[in-house]
Design a protein around this motif. Structure first.
Motif, PDB file in Angstrom:
ATOM      1  N   LEU A 278      14.199   5.747   4.719  1.00  0.00           N
ATOM      2  CA  LEU A 278      15.291   5.626   3.759  1.00  0.00           C
ATOM      3  C   LEU A 278      16.343   4.613   4.197  1.00  0.00           C
ATOM      4  O   LEU A 278      16.887   3.859   3.374  1.00  0.00           O
ATOM      5  CB  LEU A 278      15.989   6.986   3.575  1.00  0.00           C
ATOM      6  CG  LEU A 278      15.332   8.018   2.659  1.00  0.00           C
ATOM      7  CD1 LEU A 278      16.162   9.273   2.647  1.00  0.00           C
ATOM      8  CD2 LEU A 278      15.187   7.467   1.241  1.00  0.00           C
ATOM      9  N   ASN A 279      16.620   4.574   5.483  1.00  0.00           N
ATOM     10  CA  ASN A 279      17.823   3.895   5.972  1.00  0.00           C
ATOM     11  C   ASN A 279      17.531   2.558   6.654  1.00  0.00           C
ATOM     12  O   ASN A 279      18.418   1.978   7.256  1.00  0.00           O
ATOM     13  CB  ASN A 279      18.573   4.805   6.951  1.00  0.00           C
ATOM     14  CG  ASN A 279      20.059   4.526   6.940  1.00  0.00           C
ATOM     15  OD1 ASN A 279      20.599   4.034   5.966  1.00  0.00           O
ATOM     16  ND2 ASN A 279      20.712   4.831   8.044  1.00  0.00           N
ATOM     17  N   HIS A 280      16.285   2.074   6.554  1.00  0.00           N
ATOM     18  CA  HIS A 280      15.926   0.814   7.195  1.00  0.00           C
ATOM     19  C   HIS A 280      15.135  -0.058   6.226  1.00  0.00           C
ATOM     20  O   HIS A 280      14.741   0.394   5.153  1.00  0.00           O
ATOM     21  CB  HIS A 280      15.102   1.063   8.467  1.00  0.00           C
ATOM     22  CG  HIS A 280      15.897   1.666   9.581  1.00  0.00           C
ATOM     23  ND1 HIS A 280      16.254   2.996   9.595  1.00  0.00           N
ATOM     24  CD2 HIS A 280      16.412   1.123  10.721  1.00  0.00           C
ATOM     25  CE1 HIS A 280      16.950   3.256  10.691  1.00  0.00           C
ATOM     26  NE2 HIS A 280      17.060   2.133  11.390  1.00  0.00           N
ATOM     27  N   ASP A 281      14.891  -1.289   6.664  1.00  0.00           N
ATOM     28  CA  ASP A 281      14.117  -2.237   5.859  1.00  0.00           C
ATOM     29  C   ASP A 281      12.635  -1.926   6.049  1.00  0.00           C
ATOM     30  O   ASP A 281      11.874  -2.704   6.637  1.00  0.00           O
ATOM     31  CB  ASP A 281      14.452  -3.665   6.313  1.00  0.00           C
ATOM     32  CG  ASP A 281      13.908  -4.713   5.346  1.00  0.00           C
ATOM     33  OD1 ASP A 281      13.470  -4.321   4.248  1.00  0.00           O
ATOM     34  OD2 ASP A 281      13.913  -5.901   5.696  1.00  0.00           O
ATOM     35  N   SER A 282      12.214  -0.786   5.525  1.00  0.00           N
ATOM     36  CA  SER A 282      10.880  -0.272   5.819  1.00  0.00           C
ATOM     37  C   SER A 282       9.760  -1.034   5.129  1.00  0.00           C
ATOM     38  O   SER A 282       8.591  -0.844   5.466  1.00  0.00           O
ATOM     39  CB  SER A 282      10.795   1.211   5.429  1.00  0.00           C
ATOM     40  OG  SER A 282      11.089   1.384   4.054  1.00  0.00           O
ATOM     41  N   GLY A 320       4.738  -2.283  -0.420  1.00  0.00           N
ATOM     42  CA  GLY A 320       5.192  -1.480  -1.545  1.00  0.00           C
ATOM     43  C   GLY A 320       6.171  -0.417  -1.075  1.00  0.00           C
ATOM     44  O   GLY A 320       6.335  -0.167   0.136  1.00  0.00           O
ATOM     45  N   PRO A 321       6.828   0.283  -2.016  1.00  0.00           N
ATOM     46  CA  PRO A 321       7.905   1.223  -1.663  1.00  0.00           C
ATOM     47  C   PRO A 321       7.496   2.332  -0.719  1.00  0.00           C
ATOM     48  O   PRO A 321       8.265   2.708   0.165  1.00  0.00           O
ATOM     49  CB  PRO A 321       8.335   1.783  -3.026  1.00  0.00           C
ATOM     50  CG  PRO A 321       7.916   0.757  -4.028  1.00  0.00           C
ATOM     51  CD  PRO A 321       6.669   0.148  -3.482  1.00  0.00           C
ATOM     52  N   SER A 322       6.292   2.923  -0.893  1.00  0.00           N
ATOM     53  CA  SER A 322       5.914   4.089  -0.087  1.00  0.00           C
ATOM     54  C   SER A 322       4.882   3.760   0.982  1.00  0.00           C
ATOM     55  O   SER A 322       4.402   4.667   1.673  1.00  0.00           O
ATOM     56  CB  SER A 322       5.356   5.190  -1.006  1.00  0.00           C
ATOM     57  OG  SER A 322       4.198   4.737  -1.690  1.00  0.00           O
ATOM     58  N   ARG A 388      -6.932   6.112   0.483  1.00  0.00           N
ATOM     59  CA  ARG A 388      -7.429   6.042  -0.900  1.00  0.00           C
ATOM     60  C   ARG A 388      -6.272   6.131  -1.894  1.00  0.00           C
ATOM     61  O   ARG A 388      -6.225   5.394  -2.884  1.00  0.00           O
ATOM     62  CB  ARG A 388      -8.422   7.177  -1.161  1.00  0.00           C
ATOM     63  CG  ARG A 388      -9.784   6.968  -0.542  1.00  0.00           C
ATOM     64  CD  ARG A 388     -10.794   7.920  -1.149  1.00  0.00           C
ATOM     65  NE  ARG A 388     -10.380   9.307  -1.038  1.00  0.00           N
ATOM     66  CZ  ARG A 388     -10.669  10.109  -0.026  1.00  0.00           C
ATOM     67  NH1 ARG A 388     -11.378   9.636   1.002  1.00  0.00           N
ATOM     68  NH2 ARG A 388     -10.265  11.363   0.001  1.00  0.00           N
ATOM     69  N   LYS A 389      -5.333   7.018  -1.617  1.00  0.00           N
ATOM     70  CA  LYS A 389      -4.222   7.235  -2.541  1.00  0.00           C
ATOM     71  C   LYS A 389      -3.314   6.012  -2.637  1.00  0.00           C
ATOM     72  O   LYS A 389      -2.729   5.739  -3.699  1.00  0.00           O
ATOM     73  CB  LYS A 389      -3.412   8.450  -2.070  1.00  0.00           C
ATOM     74  CG  LYS A 389      -2.296   8.853  -3.019  1.00  0.00           C
ATOM     75  CD  LYS A 389      -1.599  10.105  -2.524  1.00  0.00           C
ATOM     76  CE  LYS A 389      -0.462  10.505  -3.464  1.00  0.00           C
ATOM     77  NZ  LYS A 389       0.241  11.728  -2.981  1.00  0.00           N
ATOM     78  N   ASN A 390      -3.199   5.235  -1.556  1.00  0.00           N
ATOM     79  CA  ASN A 390      -2.261   4.108  -1.521  1.00  0.00           C
ATOM     80  C   ASN A 390      -2.951   2.751  -1.547  1.00  0.00           C
ATOM     81  O   ASN A 390      -2.311   1.725  -1.294  1.00  0.00           O
ATOM     82  CB  ASN A 390      -1.393   4.205  -0.254  1.00  0.00           C
ATOM     83  CG  ASN A 390      -0.470   5.399  -0.264  1.00  0.00           C
ATOM     84  OD1 ASN A 390       0.608   5.348  -0.842  1.00  0.00           O
ATOM     85  ND2 ASN A 390      -0.893   6.493   0.379  1.00  0.00           N
ATOM     86  N   ASP A 391      -4.264   2.740  -1.848  1.00  0.00           N
ATOM     87  CA  ASP A 391      -5.032   1.485  -1.925  1.00  0.00           C
ATOM     88  C   ASP A 391      -5.064   0.739  -0.600  1.00  0.00           C
ATOM     89  O   ASP A 391      -5.088  -0.495  -0.570  1.00  0.00           O
ATOM     90  CB  ASP A 391      -4.466   0.567  -3.024  1.00  0.00           C
ATOM     91  CG  ASP A 391      -4.661   1.138  -4.421  1.00  0.00           C
ATOM     92  OD1 ASP A 391      -5.684   1.809  -4.629  1.00  0.00           O
ATOM     93  OD2 ASP A 391      -3.795   0.912  -5.283  1.00  0.00           O
ATOM     94  N   PHE A 392      -5.052   1.494   0.522  1.00  0.00           N
ATOM     95  CA  PHE A 392      -5.277   0.881   1.818  1.00  0.00           C
ATOM     96  C   PHE A 392      -6.783   0.792   2.057  1.00  0.00           C
ATOM     97  O   PHE A 392      -7.549   1.568   1.491  1.00  0.00           O
ATOM     98  CB  PHE A 392      -4.661   1.707   2.959  1.00  0.00           C
ATOM     99  CG  PHE A 392      -3.169   1.911   2.858  1.00  0.00           C
ATOM    100  CD1 PHE A 392      -2.402   1.146   1.999  1.00  0.00           C
ATOM    101  CD2 PHE A 392      -2.539   2.879   3.638  1.00  0.00           C
ATOM    102  CE1 PHE A 392      -1.024   1.344   1.907  1.00  0.00           C
ATOM    103  CE2 PHE A 392      -1.170   3.083   3.553  1.00  0.00           C
ATOM    104  CZ  PHE A 392      -0.419   2.315   2.682  1.00  0.00           C
ATOM    105  N   VAL A 393      -7.169  -0.150   2.912  1.00  0.00           N
ATOM    106  CA  VAL A 393      -8.572  -0.226   3.344  1.00  0.00           C
ATOM    107  C   VAL A 393      -8.664   0.429   4.724  1.00  0.00           C
ATOM    108  O   VAL A 393      -7.972   0.021   5.662  1.00  0.00           O
ATOM    109  CB  VAL A 393      -9.058  -1.685   3.402  1.00  0.00           C
ATOM    110  CG1 VAL A 393     -10.495  -1.739   3.921  1.00  0.00           C
ATOM    111  CG2 VAL A 393      -8.978  -2.324   2.022  1.00  0.00           C
ATOM    112  N   TYR A 394      -9.530   1.446   4.835  1.00  0.00           N
ATOM    113  CA  TYR A 394      -9.650   2.234   6.063  1.00  0.00           C
ATOM    114  C   TYR A 394     -10.993   1.928   6.734  1.00  0.00           C
ATOM    115  O   TYR A 394     -12.043   1.968   6.086  1.00  0.00           O
ATOM    116  CB  TYR A 394      -9.549   3.718   5.713  1.00  0.00           C
ATOM    117  CG  TYR A 394      -9.896   4.673   6.840  1.00  0.00           C
ATOM    118  CD1 TYR A 394      -8.959   5.002   7.805  1.00  0.00           C
ATOM    119  CD2 TYR A 394     -11.160   5.250   6.925  1.00  0.00           C
ATOM    120  CE1 TYR A 394      -9.260   5.879   8.823  1.00  0.00           C
ATOM    121  CE2 TYR A 394     -11.474   6.131   7.937  1.00  0.00           C
ATOM    122  CZ  TYR A 394     -10.525   6.444   8.891  1.00  0.00           C
ATOM    123  OH  TYR A 394     -10.838   7.317   9.895  1.00  0.00           O
TER     124      TYR A 394
END
Length: 422
Positions: A278-282, A320-322, A388-394
């Protein structure tokens, strides 16, 4: 539509799909006019050929138009071939007019057609065709008088000066009318573009204000959460520790107290990740890498495991945001698994940059242990589910000399995103 695809094919490479470019509308009008004119010009040779009239000039004109299209596509320049086409077209048309009665010839109408096409195709320089047409009509009128053609024509056709005056007036009327329409359309287009730019600027300002408000809210939430929830979790942990010392001989109550302390510590650790998010440039990959590196150093120092990390400079990109919070959860789980299952004494964390994504990897020198199929293995399944939920490649690589986990996270160029918005 098929026609739009053909127009796009003949546009210069740097203008295809780039509707905001200042030259896009200019090139599109020229290309579309040439493409429409090509088949229409073929209407003339067919009946003329059946009447044993010359048709070569029409075919030459079409070849020149095709050359103009390919110059636009390959060289990004249409004005030179279009100017050459205009001069040759005048020469061809004059040849037809000369052989069919000069100022009295029906082929004079081709000059009016040429004028309309010139103004429509090139709004900035097409207006010069009015002057050049008038000059050609003056030359044809002079030739009519000089060769005595006017004396051979029937009086019902009127004088040569009358034919010249009418053609000059028609050219002036249609040329001026079309030139004004083109000017008026261009003025309206510029007004619309100006209004669009103003709206975009207003939206940018509104987004900036809202972003500032959200950042203020994030900082306020983070502060309140840390002050209230953090203090409560610390109090629970302290009270549970006191209770554990008092119930050290109670074998039934002690495991419950240990569980309370463990859950409280885990919740506090998770809340720290949330507060950082929340508090950083994540959304900055380098910030995320530094956070995970710092965590890895603190975590592995407890177990005498050597930890090192390296990162590439990825430039002005963002997640992205999350994305960052999920990457943190994935690699914290992976770091814990190394200690629990691999027996590794060295761990290496890495960040690499690729077009469109950033990859994070965790490599250890331990030994892979196959999971017990009779019991669920939540760690790896949680990682895969988050990816899978965040469209990352694992990717999980099992080796005799260790295990490697790679996560590819979509990333976006900050400058490109801003340009597309504008």
């Amino acid at each position: 539509m098929q026609f739009d695809r053909i127009v796009t094919y003949f546009m210069p490479a740097h203008l295809r799909g780039n509707t905001s470019h200042p030259q896009y509308a200019e090139f599109r009008v020229v290309v579309s006019t040439c493409l429409i004119g090509l088949p229409l010009m073929l209407l003339f040779p067919i009946p003329l050929y059946l009447m044993n009239k010359p048709v070569l000039g029409y075919l030459v004109n079409n070849v020149l138009v095709i050359i103009t299209l390919f110059c636009s596509k390959l060289l990004g320049n249409y004005r030179v071939p279009l100017s050459i086409t205009a001069l040759i077209t005048y020469f061809i048309i004059y040849g037809w007019i000369k052989d069919t009665g000069l100022i009295y010839s029906s082929n004079v109408t081709l000059l009016h057609m040429y004028l309309l096409c010139a103004i429509w195709a090139d709004k900035r320089y097409g207006g010069w065709a009015i002057i050049s047409n008038l000059a050609v009509f003056g030359f044809i009128y002079y030739q009519t008088l000089h060769t005595g053609t006017n004396m051979q024509m029937h009086q019902s056709l009127g004088s040569a000066s009358y034919a010249f005056a009418m053609n000059a007036l028609i050219t002036t009327f249609f040329g001026g009318f079309l030139a004004y329409l083109q000017f008026d359309q261009e003025r309206d287009r510029l007004k619309i573009k100006k209004l669009q730019d103003q709206k975009i600027d207003q939206l940018d300002e509104a987004v900036k204000k809202r972003t500032d408000q959200l950042n203020t809210m994030r900082e306020s939430i983070a502060t309140d959460f840390h002050d209230e929830t953090g203090n409560m979790l610390s109090a629970i942990t302290r009270q549970a520790s006191v209770l554990r010392s008092q119930l050290k001989d109670d074998l039934k109550a002690r495991p419950l107290v240990e569980s309370i302390i463990k859950n409280s510590d885990q919740l506090y650790a998770s809340s720290k990740d949330f507060l950082w998010h929340l508090n950083h440039d994540s959304d900055d990959p380098q910030e995320l890498f530094d956070y995970l590196t710092a965590y890895g150093q603190r975590f592995y120092n407890q177990f005498d495991v050597a930890f090192s990390a390296t990162a590439e400079e990825c430039g002005p990109v963002q997640f992205g945001p999350s994305a960052a919070l999920n990457v943190i959860y994935i690699f914290k789980e992976a770091m814990v698994n190394v200690v629990k299952h691999s027996g590794a004494i060295e761990v290496f964390f890495e960040m690499r940059c690729h077009p469109g994504h950033i990859s994070f990897s965790l490599q250890d020198n331990g030994q892979w242990k196959e999971t017990n199929t009779d019991q669920p293995h939540y760690g790896l399944s949680n990682m895969e589910r988050r990816c899978r939920k965040n469209d990352f490649v694992y990717r999980l690589t099992k080796q005799t000399s260790g295990t490697r986990i790679d996560i590819s996270v979509p990333a976006y160029d900050k400058h490109e995103e801003k340009d597309q918005h504008h």
